[in-house]
Design an enzyme around this catalytic site. Sequence first.
Site: not given
Length: 542
Positions: A66, A234
């Site tokens: 991420d 997401e």
Amino acid sequence: MQQNSLRTSVRRLSGPVLLSLGLLAACQRPVSTSTRPAEAGSTSSPAAAMAPAVIANPVLPGDFPDPSVVKVGDTYWATATSSNWGPTFPLLKSTDLVKWELVGHVFPGERPAWADYYFWAPEISEEGGKIYVYYTAHKRGGNLAVGVASASNPAGPYTDHGPLVGQPHGSIDGFPMRDENGQLYLIWKEDGNSVQQPTPIWAQRINEARTALVGEKQELFRNDPATWEGNLVEGVSIVRREGYFYAFYAANGCCGSGCTYATGVARAKTLLGPWEKYAKNPILINNDAWKCPGHGTAVQHQGRWFMLHHAYAANSQQFVGRQGVLTEFTWAATGWPEFRGGTTAVAPTPVSAVSFTDEYTSKTLAPSWQWPVEERPTFALRGGQLYLTARPDHTGAALGQSTTAPAYTATTTLLNPAALPAGSRAGLAAHGDPDNTLAVVAGGGKVQLLQTEKGQTKTLAETTLPAAKTLQLRLQAQQGSQFTFGWSTDGGATWQPLPAGGAAVNGSYLPPWDRGIRVGPLAHGPASAVAVFENFKLEPQQ
């Protein structure tokens, strides 16, 4: 960052260190920050039309899920998920998006008081001379929430401002963005997939102090389970270009050998929509070298566009973890972004596998060292030695380095192992988490090979501890999960395998679903026991 329905309770180089080699020319051109309403420039310049330079991916070798990036002045700053390893949220800097230096952490010491574990998806941004990091963590006594910290300098120190939003199903993946009128919003995902529910992407205004949400939240879009998106969307990252907001997002399963992650994009003329998903989604998918690319930040460099995102190297998958990858994209005549060939372009290169050596001669521990975030060990550095205080819980006090290749050798020197108090042991381990390790240890008159799986420890092999003041311990990995162990009393000139036949041990159970393996020393026993280590070396093998 995906939170699976699984609910477990659950850098590496001595700094300053370059994490990757490769070449992109230095960039002096300013880029709008993620929270400003100004539109990004086009890529129609001659420089953008030139053939891209080869990028030595991964640019962040090791476990950097991420990743997020922002440009501050002439320097790019990045951070990434640290999950259940401390220190929390690495801070890295670069001038070219390729060569990165690990310089510290957002929270280098104690965790924020409101949170206990799952430190995910930090989003770094800059505005008005201040740096903001929006991040996800598990709230003590609650669920996942999005918090924020700020600093006057990208390197810190950071002040935590606590959680902003924490819905009953969990809130993750915060991203700041100003709308077409300059109003500041927080974008986030409701973590419905953790309870078999949809995953709406929400937007809600946030005050200028970044301390509280105001007004009502509004849904931008959600997952369509009948498409490639599966049970979730997401990791939204938004840029504004030529009259549109573009939301890059990840979908489907993020992690592990069965991951199905990919990247899509949606756009809208106003931040609150309506949003249109691209008909050609997903725009970034697997290739032979990289698996499950997703959850990153779009960024410009010299008029060219890139996505800094994570992906698994196919040759190491979950055992090394989700590595930081830089992939170029362009803008089609239709206005939509397109990645070249639809995949991460360049295979992992040998130069990206990183060696690490620590002689413990510094006054402070190298910033690449990590530890279980809920079980920070007690240690000291004196006279070129690491003094690690034992812990009686789980597998003991642990320090770890992120691995960068599926094959590697780790060694350490343990001093005076026979002097360890009764009931204690120390050595070298491959760490998945505090309840899942493989370790070669000494203590109690023995050298032992210990396997801990789901908190249950058993002895796989043992031999008599020799009468030696120093004991070298070695751990070797192949294919990410096959481990062999050895010990030496002559400085590593000769090695005795453990077990005696040198059989490999299967460590495929080690990494949790969202993390790669770490390797480093450990000490188990009463807090009165202190293990002394003289050196540590982690070297990838070809």
